[in-house]
Design a protein around this motif. Structure first.
Motif, PDB file in Angstrom:
ATOM      1  N   GLY A 143     -31.949-162.958  15.695  1.00 29.97           N
ATOM      2  CA  GLY A 143     -32.425-164.293  15.348  1.00 29.97           C
ATOM      3  C   GLY A 143     -33.858-164.459  15.812  1.00 29.97           C
ATOM      4  N   TYR A 144     -34.400-165.654  15.613  1.00 21.80           N
ATOM      5  CA  TYR A 144     -35.801-165.852  15.968  1.00 21.80           C
ATOM      6  C   TYR A 144     -36.035-165.644  17.465  1.00 21.80           C
ATOM      7  CZ  TYR A 144     -34.958-170.442  18.080  1.00 21.80           C
ATOM      8  OH  TYR A 144     -34.533-171.453  18.903  1.00 21.80           O
ATOM      9  N   ARG A 145     -35.001-165.890  18.290  1.00 24.67           N
ATOM     10  CA  ARG A 145     -35.158-165.682  19.728  1.00 24.67           C
ATOM     11  C   ARG A 145     -35.352-164.210  20.078  1.00 24.67           C
ATOM     12  NH1 ARG A 145     -33.981-170.204  22.646  1.00 24.67           N
ATOM     13  NH2 ARG A 145     -32.865-171.882  21.547  1.00 24.67           N
ATOM     14  N   SER A 146     -34.971-163.320  19.149  1.00 25.76           N
ATOM     15  CA  SER A 146     -35.150-161.890  19.413  1.00 25.76           C
ATOM     16  C   SER A 146     -36.627-161.531  19.528  1.00 25.76           C
ATOM     17  CB  SER A 146     -34.508-161.062  18.294  1.00 25.76           C
ATOM     18  OG  SER A 146     -33.110-161.306  18.228  1.00 25.76           O
ATOM     19  N   LEU A 147     -37.486-162.315  18.883  1.00 28.00           N
ATOM     20  CA  LEU A 147     -38.915-162.058  18.993  1.00 28.00           C
ATOM     21  C   LEU A 147     -39.424-162.401  20.391  1.00 28.00           C
ATOM     22  CD1 LEU A 147     -40.164-163.414  15.542  1.00 28.00           C
ATOM     23  CD2 LEU A 147     -39.938-161.025  16.224  1.00 28.00           C
ATOM     24  N   LEU A 148     -38.746-163.339  21.057  1.00 26.66           N
ATOM     25  CA  LEU A 148     -39.125-163.724  22.426  1.00 26.66           C
ATOM     26  C   LEU A 148     -38.344-162.866  23.412  1.00 26.66           C
ATOM     27  CD1 LEU A 148     -38.999-167.576  21.794  1.00 26.66           C
ATOM     28  CD2 LEU A 148     -40.984-166.066  21.640  1.00 26.66           C
ATOM     29  N   TRP A 149     -38.529-161.575  23.321  1.00 29.98           N
ATOM     30  CA  TRP A 149     -37.703-160.626  24.050  1.00 29.98           C
ATOM     31  C   TRP A 149     -38.059-160.547  25.527  1.00 29.98           C
ATOM     32  CZ3 TRP A 149     -40.113-156.407  26.348  1.00 29.98           C
ATOM     33  CH2 TRP A 149     -41.449-156.203  25.971  1.00 29.98           C
ATOM     34  N   ASN A 150     -39.168-161.152  25.924  1.00 34.22           N
ATOM     35  CA  ASN A 150     -39.610-161.091  27.325  1.00 34.22           C
ATOM     36  C   ASN A 150     -40.180-162.447  27.719  1.00 34.22           C
ATOM     37  OD1 ASN A 150     -41.686-160.400  29.615  1.00 34.22           O
ATOM     38  ND2 ASN A 150     -40.361-158.596  29.449  1.00 34.22           N
ATOM     39  N   PRO A 151     -39.973-162.894  28.963  1.00 34.72           N
ATOM     40  CA  PRO A 151     -40.500-164.202  29.366  1.00 34.72           C
ATOM     41  C   PRO A 151     -42.020-164.262  29.423  1.00 34.72           C
ATOM     42  CG  PRO A 151     -39.531-163.044  31.246  1.00 34.72           C
ATOM     43  CD  PRO A 151     -39.154-162.281  30.032  1.00 34.72           C
ATOM     44  N   HIS A 152     -42.686-163.134  29.490  1.00 39.85           N
ATOM     45  CA  HIS A 152     -44.146-163.119  29.539  1.00 39.85           C
ATOM     46  C   HIS A 152     -44.709-163.110  28.114  1.00 39.85           C
ATOM     47  CE1 HIS A 152     -44.358-162.599  33.855  1.00 39.85           C
ATOM     48  NE2 HIS A 152     -43.495-161.599  33.785  1.00 39.85           N
ATOM     49  N   GLY A 153     -45.460-164.155  27.789  1.00 40.02           N
ATOM     50  CA  GLY A 153     -46.031-164.255  26.454  1.00 40.02           C
ATOM     51  C   GLY A 153     -46.960-163.106  26.116  1.00 40.02           C
ATOM     52  N   SER A 154     -47.651-162.560  27.115  1.00 45.27           N
ATOM     53  CA  SER A 154     -48.569-161.456  26.845  1.00 45.27           C
ATOM     54  C   SER A 154     -47.818-160.233  26.324  1.00 45.27           C
ATOM     55  CB  SER A 154     -49.343-161.099  28.114  1.00 45.27           C
ATOM     56  OG  SER A 154     -48.445-160.730  29.154  1.00 45.27           O
ATOM     57  N   ARG A 238     -26.428-148.544  18.863  1.00 48.13           N
ATOM     58  CA  ARG A 238     -26.139-147.490  19.824  1.00 48.13           C
ATOM     59  C   ARG A 238     -26.767-147.751  21.182  1.00 48.13           C
ATOM     60  NH1 ARG A 238     -23.986-143.185  17.163  1.00 48.13           N
ATOM     61  NH2 ARG A 238     -24.401-141.832  18.960  1.00 48.13           N
ATOM     62  N   THR A 239     -27.324-148.937  21.393  1.00 43.96           N
ATOM     63  CA  THR A 239     -27.917-149.287  22.695  1.00 43.96           C
ATOM     64  C   THR A 239     -27.115-150.412  23.333  1.00 43.96           C
ATOM     65  OG1 THR A 239     -29.449-150.846  21.655  1.00 43.96           O
ATOM     66  CG2 THR A 239     -30.231-148.595  21.977  1.00 43.96           C
ATOM     67  N   GLY A 240     -27.149-150.449  24.633  1.00 40.06           N
ATOM     68  CA  GLY A 240     -26.402-151.475  25.351  1.00 40.06           C
ATOM     69  C   GLY A 240     -27.041-152.846  25.237  1.00 40.06           C
ATOM     70  N   ALA A 241     -26.204-153.858  24.999  1.00 36.78           N
ATOM     71  CA  ALA A 241     -26.708-155.228  24.891  1.00 36.78           C
ATOM     72  C   ALA A 241     -27.351-155.662  26.198  1.00 36.78           C
ATOM     73  CB  ALA A 241     -25.571-156.178  24.509  1.00 36.78           C
ATOM     74  N   GLY A 242     -28.494-156.331  26.079  1.00 37.80           N
ATOM     75  CA  GLY A 242     -29.166-156.821  27.268  1.00 37.80           C
ATOM     76  C   GLY A 242     -30.191-155.876  27.847  1.00 37.80           C
ATOM     77  N   THR A 243     -30.167-154.617  27.424  1.00 35.02           N
ATOM     78  CA  THR A 243     -31.160-153.670  27.913  1.00 35.02           C
ATOM     79  C   THR A 243     -32.500-153.931  27.240  1.00 35.02           C
ATOM     80  OG1 THR A 243     -30.647-152.023  26.218  1.00 35.02           O
ATOM     81  CG2 THR A 243     -29.368-151.938  28.265  1.00 35.02           C
ATOM     82  N   THR A 244     -33.550-153.430  27.869  1.00 40.81           N
ATOM     83  CA  THR A 244     -34.891-153.610  27.286  1.00 40.81           C
ATOM     84  C   THR A 244     -34.989-152.934  25.924  1.00 40.81           C
ATOM     85  OG1 THR A 244     -35.899-153.707  29.486  1.00 40.81           O
ATOM     86  CG2 THR A 244     -37.356-153.198  27.628  1.00 40.81           C
ATOM     87  N   ALA A 245     -34.403-151.733  25.806  1.00 38.09           N
ATOM     88  CA  ALA A 245     -34.439-151.025  24.522  1.00 38.09           C
ATOM     89  C   ALA A 245     -33.747-151.842  23.434  1.00 38.09           C
ATOM     90  CB  ALA A 245     -33.763-149.660  24.668  1.00 38.09           C
ATOM     91  N   HIS A 246     -32.623-152.485  23.781  1.00 38.22           N
ATOM     92  CA  HIS A 246     -31.885-153.303  22.813  1.00 38.22           C
ATOM     93  C   HIS A 246     -32.728-154.486  22.365  1.00 38.22           C
ATOM     94  CE1 HIS A 246     -28.028-154.617  21.009  1.00 38.22           C
ATOM     95  NE2 HIS A 246     -28.532-155.837  21.186  1.00 38.22           N
ATOM     96  N   ARG A 247     -33.381-155.146  23.315  1.00 41.14           N
ATOM     97  CA  ARG A 247     -34.185-156.321  22.973  1.00 41.14           C
ATOM     98  C   ARG A 247     -35.407-155.931  22.125  1.00 41.14           C
ATOM     99  NH1 ARG A 247     -33.445-157.456  28.501  1.00 41.14           N
ATOM    100  NH2 ARG A 247     -35.669-157.100  28.896  1.00 41.14           N
ATOM    101  N   VAL A 248     -36.030-154.797  22.473  1.00 43.84           N
ATOM    102  CA  VAL A 248     -37.198-154.361  21.710  1.00 43.84           C
ATOM    103  C   VAL A 248     -36.798-153.955  20.292  1.00 43.84           C
ATOM    104  CG1 VAL A 248     -38.955-152.550  21.534  1.00 43.84           C
ATOM    105  CG2 VAL A 248     -38.543-153.680  23.720  1.00 43.84           C
ATOM    106  N   LEU A 249     -35.667-153.264  20.146  1.00 41.56           N
ATOM    107  CA  LEU A 249     -35.205-152.873  18.807  1.00 41.56           C
ATOM    108  C   LEU A 249     -34.868-154.094  17.957  1.00 41.56           C
ATOM    109  CD1 LEU A 249     -32.966-149.775  19.617  1.00 41.56           C
ATOM    110  CD2 LEU A 249     -35.033-149.794  18.190  1.00 41.56           C
ATOM    111  N   ALA A 250     -34.263-155.109  18.582  1.00 45.91           N
ATOM    112  CA  ALA A 250     -33.949-156.337  17.848  1.00 45.91           C
ATOM    113  C   ALA A 250     -35.231-157.000  17.346  1.00 45.91           C
ATOM    114  CB  ALA A 250     -33.160-157.293  18.733  1.00 45.91           C
ATOM    115  N   ALA A 251     -36.258-157.001  18.208  1.00 46.77           N
ATOM    116  CA  ALA A 251     -37.544-157.565  17.785  1.00 46.77           C
ATOM    117  C   ALA A 251     -38.152-156.727  16.661  1.00 46.77           C
ATOM    118  CB  ALA A 251     -38.500-157.633  18.977  1.00 46.77           C
ATOM    119  N   LEU A 252     -37.993-155.399  16.743  1.00 43.29           N
ATOM    120  CA  LEU A 252     -38.564-154.515  15.720  1.00 43.29           C
ATOM    121  C   LEU A 252     -37.902-154.737  14.362  1.00 43.29           C
ATOM    122  CD1 LEU A 252     -40.515-152.220  15.103  1.00 43.29           C
ATOM    123  CD2 LEU A 252     -38.712-150.595  15.754  1.00 43.29           C
ATOM    124  N   VAL A 253     -36.605-155.018  14.365  1.00 43.32           N
ATOM    125  CA  VAL A 253     -35.921-155.312  13.107  1.00 43.32           C
ATOM    126  C   VAL A 253     -36.623-156.471  12.393  1.00 43.32           C
ATOM    127  CG1 VAL A 253     -33.785-156.158  12.054  1.00 43.32           C
ATOM    128  CG2 VAL A 253     -33.684-154.425  13.852  1.00 43.32           C
TER     129      VAL A 253
END
Length: 402
Positions: A143-154, A238-253
């Motif tokens: 969802g749109y929150r997937s783009l906000l994958w990290n609390p730091h805007g930078s 194939r990645t664990g939910a909540g991991t950094t890789a999972h969040r980055v892949l969701a944003a990449l989608v």
């Protein structure tokens, strides 16, 4: 040179290629991307001139073949203006060197595989696999929150900027690879589409390729975006939910999919616009649509002098398409600029003001660094748009000579 062509002069033409298109022919120089729509008699004139006949001999033979007296001398001057003539009477015709292609060492044999009919089914299978994964595990759908994958805007802006431009480069390289496979040089450069800063690939020479190859070249970039997004979905599973890789892949989608709606904004010269232009058989759908929109505006406002309808000069098969497209052009442009004024500009200004306020000494070092990145990304993007817009380069389109 264009005014001093003698009837007895013989020409040496640059290498030209041609393709029949309905009742006309597309003729041009692949090296420069300059093309023109000619009637059959024009193609016949080019053939005679290329075979060594003088201007006068060409005129006489055309008159004998058609029964009409044609302005062959004027036609020759037009060919010189288009840059199709290398010499007149043994004297070279000054003309700029063709612009260098992007990735000149990439040869047609290196990318011939991009024209394989096997690729579309493979892409379809990849997309189907991703859809099946999302149907079995709907929670993976970003969802749109997937783009906000990290609390730091930078970090969010940094990933968006880097991944966005990398995807854009791959998108344009796909256009270039398909065009190069057909023998077209192709060049990638920055450009603007209304308020958007874009990369664009000049594949003008694709006009001479078959329709299947033309469509493949137009749609290759979108196919890459779809393939990247589908692959990211499969990796996401194939990645664990909540991991950094999972969040980055969701944003990449999302980062791979979000540019696709832009391509359907056919009131700009997007990928789908060129598909539409090809399917309607129009030479310059955007340019002719703008001309008709200006005519319609003057007619509605009853401004004097009242101009002639420019669409009446077009072939009947193009006229209706241009008139319909002119309405799409006006409405789409107005909505796009309205969104710029009411959403984009206020959002960017707010982010820039907030970032500037956090640069002061009273804020933690990490906050100041975060604000500096925001200013660099947003400010840099706006500066790049201004510089690119200022250069104001336009894509060439086929012209029509009679």
């Amino acid at each position: 040179m264009t005014e001093g062509v003698a009837p007895s002069a013989r020409l040496r033409l640059h290498p030209l290629a041609a393709r029949r298109d309905g009742d006309e022919w597309i003729v041009g120089r692949v090296a420069t991307g300059d093309f023109v729509a000619l009637p059959p008699v024009g193609v016949r004139a080019v053939e005679m001139l290329r075979d060594g006949l003088s201007v006068a001999e060409t005129s006489a033979r055309l008159t004998a073949e058609t029964g009409e007296e044609l302005d062959t001398l004027g036609f020759v001057r037009d060919l010189i203006g288009l840059g199709f003539v290398a010499e007149v009477g043994g004297q070279p015709v000054p003309s700029p060197e063709p612009p260098p292609p992007t990735l000149p060492r990439l040869l047609p044999r290196h990318v011939r595989w991009t024209l394989s009919p096997v690729l579309p089914p493979l892409l379809g299978a990849l997309v189907l696999a991703a859809v099946l994964v999302l149907l079995r595990r709907p929670g993976l759908l970003p969802g749109y929150r997937s783009l906000l994958w990290n609390p730091h805007g930078s970090l969010v802006l940094g990933l968006g900027f880097l991944a966005g431009w990398l995807l854009l480069l791959i998108h344009e390289c796909a256009h270039l690879a398909v065009a190069r496979a057909t023998g077209v040089p192709a060049r990638i450069r920055l450009g603007t589409r209304l308020q958007f800063l874009v990369m664009q690939t000049d594949i003008s020479g694709i006009e001479l390729a078959s329709r299947r190859h033309r469509m493949t070249a137009y749609l290759a970039g979108m196919a890459v975006n779809v393939a990247v997004s589908a692959t990211a979905v499969l990796l996401l599973a194939r990645t664990g939910a909540g991991t950094t890789a999972h969040r980055v892949l969701a944003a990449l989608v999302l980062l791979a999919v979000l540019p696709l709606p832009f391509q359907f904004m056919v009131f700009m010269r997007t990928d789908v616009y060129f598909v539409l232009q090809d399917l309607t058989g129009c030479r310059d759908l955007h340019g002719d649509g703008r001309a008709y929109a200006r005519y319609a505006a003057r007619t509605i406002t009853r401004r004097r002098p009242r101009p002639a309808d420019p669409s009446l000069e077009l072939p009947a098969r193009e006229r209706q398409a241009v008139r319909i497209y002119s309405a799409v052009l006006v409405v789409g442009t107005a909505l796009c600029l309205a969104t710029l004024a009411t959403v984009t500009v206020p959002t960017d200004v707010t982010m820039l003001v907030r970032a500037a306020a956090r640069l002061g000494p009273g804020h933690p070092a990490l906050d100041r660094l975060d604000a500096a990145v925001v200013l660099a990304v947003l400010g840099g993007a706006q500066l790049m748009w201004l510089l690119t817009w200022w250069r104001g380069r336009r894509r060439r389109t086929p012209r029509r000579l009679t």
